[in-house]
Write an enzyme that holds these catalytic residues in place. Structure first.
Site, mmCIF file in Angstrom:
data_model
loop_
_atom_site.group_PDB
_atom_site.id
_atom_site.type_symbol
_atom_site.label_atom_id
_atom_site.label_comp_id
_atom_site.label_asym_id
_atom_site.label_seq_id
_atom_site.Cartn_x
_atom_site.Cartn_y
_atom_site.Cartn_z
ATOM 1 N N ARG A 25 35.742 48.228 34.158
ATOM 2 C CA ARG A 25 34.422 47.854 33.659
ATOM 3 C C ARG A 25 34.359 48.123 32.164
ATOM 4 O O ARG A 25 35.225 48.745 31.580
ATOM 5 C CB ARG A 25 33.327 48.675 34.360
ATOM 6 C CG ARG A 25 33.022 48.336 35.803
ATOM 7 C CD ARG A 25 32.264 47.043 36.010
ATOM 8 N NE ARG A 25 31.157 46.822 35.104
ATOM 9 C CZ ARG A 25 29.932 47.301 35.272
ATOM 10 N NH1 ARG A 25 29.647 48.072 36.296
ATOM 11 N NH2 ARG A 25 28.977 47.009 34.409
ATOM 12 N N LYS A 69 27.505 32.572 33.833
ATOM 13 C CA LYS A 69 28.046 33.222 35.028
ATOM 14 C C LYS A 69 27.238 34.438 35.452
ATOM 15 O O LYS A 69 27.395 34.918 36.576
ATOM 16 C CB LYS A 69 29.515 33.592 34.833
ATOM 17 C CG LYS A 69 29.827 34.623 33.771
ATOM 18 C CD LYS A 69 31.335 34.783 33.608
ATOM 19 C CE LYS A 69 31.711 35.741 32.496
ATOM 20 N NZ LYS A 69 31.342 37.117 32.764
ATOM 21 N N ASP A 70 26.348 34.927 34.578
ATOM 22 C CA ASP A 70 25.478 36.049 34.939
ATOM 23 C C ASP A 70 24.208 35.589 35.650
ATOM 24 O O ASP A 70 23.457 36.422 36.168
ATOM 25 C CB ASP A 70 25.066 36.838 33.687
ATOM 26 C CG ASP A 70 26.234 37.577 33.049
ATOM 27 O OD1 ASP A 70 27.216 37.852 33.757
ATOM 28 O OD2 ASP A 70 26.164 37.860 31.833
ATOM 29 N N CYS A 82 27.778 39.360 43.649
ATOM 30 C CA CYS A 82 28.972 40.087 43.203
ATOM 31 C C CYS A 82 29.718 40.757 44.353
ATOM 32 O O CYS A 82 30.786 41.314 44.147
ATOM 33 C CB CYS A 82 28.570 41.152 42.173
ATOM 34 S SG CYS A 82 27.921 40.476 40.646
ATOM 35 N N ARG A 120 37.806 47.482 27.103
ATOM 36 C CA ARG A 120 38.846 47.055 28.056
ATOM 37 C C ARG A 120 40.184 46.856 27.334
ATOM 38 O O ARG A 120 41.237 47.261 27.833
ATOM 39 C CB ARG A 120 38.428 45.763 28.759
ATOM 40 C CG ARG A 120 37.213 45.921 29.658
ATOM 41 C CD ARG A 120 36.945 44.655 30.433
ATOM 42 N NE ARG A 120 35.531 44.512 30.758
ATOM 43 C CZ ARG A 120 35.027 43.540 31.478
ATOM 44 N NH1 ARG A 120 35.810 42.604 31.986
ATOM 45 N NH2 ARG A 120 33.735 43.464 31.729
ATOM 46 N N ARG A 149 36.391 38.502 42.308
ATOM 47 C CA ARG A 149 36.964 37.147 42.353
ATOM 48 C C ARG A 149 38.382 37.148 41.800
ATOM 49 O O ARG A 149 39.299 36.584 42.405
ATOM 50 C CB ARG A 149 36.068 36.200 41.533
ATOM 51 C CG ARG A 149 36.656 34.807 41.317
ATOM 52 C CD ARG A 149 35.832 34.032 40.298
ATOM 53 N NE ARG A 149 35.817 34.671 38.992
ATOM 54 C CZ ARG A 149 36.777 34.580 38.090
ATOM 55 N NH1 ARG A 149 37.868 33.859 38.347
ATOM 56 N NH2 ARG A 149 36.675 35.184 36.914
ATOM 57 N N ARG A 150 38.560 37.776 40.641
ATOM 58 C CA ARG A 150 39.894 37.826 40.044
ATOM 59 C C ARG A 150 40.846 38.661 40.886
ATOM 60 O O ARG A 150 41.989 38.264 41.135
ATOM 61 C CB ARG A 150 39.826 38.404 38.626
ATOM 62 C CG ARG A 150 39.127 37.505 37.614
ATOM 63 C CD ARG A 150 39.039 38.177 36.259
ATOM 64 N NE ARG A 150 38.298 37.361 35.307
ATOM 65 C CZ ARG A 150 37.368 37.828 34.485
ATOM 66 N NH1 ARG A 150 37.050 39.112 34.498
ATOM 67 N NH2 ARG A 150 36.727 37.021 33.652
#
Length: 313
Positions: free
Chosen positions: A154, A88-89, A247, A160, A136-137
């Site tokens: 982040r 995904k990166d 992004c 997190r 997106r989330r």
């Protein structure tokens, strides 16, 4: 006795990146031994732009390849032989001379809802604070639960989770794959269905990137390649490539393959505030054509306007 071939491997330096890199290298070492290609590895830790900038959301940093560019430069400079990335990166297009030489079998592609007090996404109280690092989330959560306060989050997985435990958030969203690779699946309150929150392109998959034409290395990497994952990810990345997305705009895609070989792809584009969510699902055999077609359909339905507005901001 065949001498061991030593390969230099590039990886980001986060705990998750190193964990998944070492898991890959353990598998490659075992496969190489069993197929008469004994090898050993040295991991080179590389700091990327995305790792250095932690106080700004990714959408504001801008640019593509925030977590891979420095690693790809090391590949092109022949400082490393291959790299292990989170798929995904990876930007939709790779630098000339570099290829994805192997796509291992995918981990759980879904997002993970992690909450205190046993809440689920549906039972989280009105006004609760939900943390996520992803446009997106946040777009899909704001659409589904506009009563929640969605705030940026982040940092690496450990930090997190600590911010959730300290009471800064009532719940957070993470990638299930990262938690599972770290052995922390017990932290997942519930996986979020792809019908509720379309995953990021390539989420849960890895990309082993190397130089084109490195036949000895490619022969080794081929042993760990998982074709069904590669086909699904190819459809998702074709969708991303058609939208030329990064992004700065909420974009997601998720593909599955049935026993007959048919690929089902769902693509998503939304506005950051969650007021508009566009989704399209189609079925096909050619992943590149399918991804492009789903992208074209969403562009015609309004995604072109959303993308243009995001680039103007």
């Amino acid at each position: 006795m065949t001498s061991k071939r030593k390969w230099i491997v590039g990886s980001r330096q986060s705990a998750l990146a190193l964990t998944q890199t070492n898991q890959v290298l353990d598998a490659l070492s075992d496969l190489g031994r069993r197929h008469g290609m004994p090898c050993e590895f040295e991991v080179r830790r590389i700091v990327t732009k995305g790792d250095r900038i932690l106080d700004v959301t990714l959408s504001k940093v801008g640019g593509k390849g925030l977590f891979v560019k420095e690693i790809e430069q090391a590949l092109m400079d022949k400082e490393i032989d291959f790299a292990v990335h989170s798929m995904k990166d990876m930007p939709a297009a790779l630098p000339e001379g570099l290829i994805v030489g192997c796509v291992p079998e995918r981990e759980d592609p879904r997002d993970a809802f992690v909450a205190k007090a046993g809440w689920t996404l549906e039972t989280l109280p009105q006004g609760a604070r939900l943390g996520t690092s992803s446009l997106r989330r946040s777009s899909q959560m704001k659409f589904r639960r506009p009563d929640l306060v969605v705030e940026p989050l982040r940092g690496n997985i450990d930090s997190r989770l600590k911010r959730l435990e300290s009471g800064e958030f009532d719940a957070i969203l993470l990638a299930s794959a990262g938690l599972r690779r770290m052995g922390w699946e017990d932290r997942i309150t519930e996986p979020v269905s792809a019908d509720v929150c379309v995953p990021a392109v390539g989420q849960g998959a890895l990309a082993l990137e190397c130089r084109e034409g490195d036949e000895e290395l490619l022969a080794l990497l081929k042993l760990f390649h998982h074709e069904r994952t590669a086909v699904a990810v190819a459809a998702e990345r074709a969708f991303l490539g058609r939208l030329n997305g990064g992004c700065q705009v909420p974009i997601g895609a998720y593909a599955t393959i049935d026993a007959a070989g048919d690929v089902t792809l769902t693509g998503f584009v939304g506005t950051p505030d969650g007021s508009t969510l566009l989704r399209e699902t189609a079925v096909g055999r050619d992943p590149a054509k399918l991804g492009t077609a789903v992208g074209e359909t969403l562009l015609a339905r309004g995604a072109a306007r959303i993308l243009e507005e995001a680039r103007e901001e």
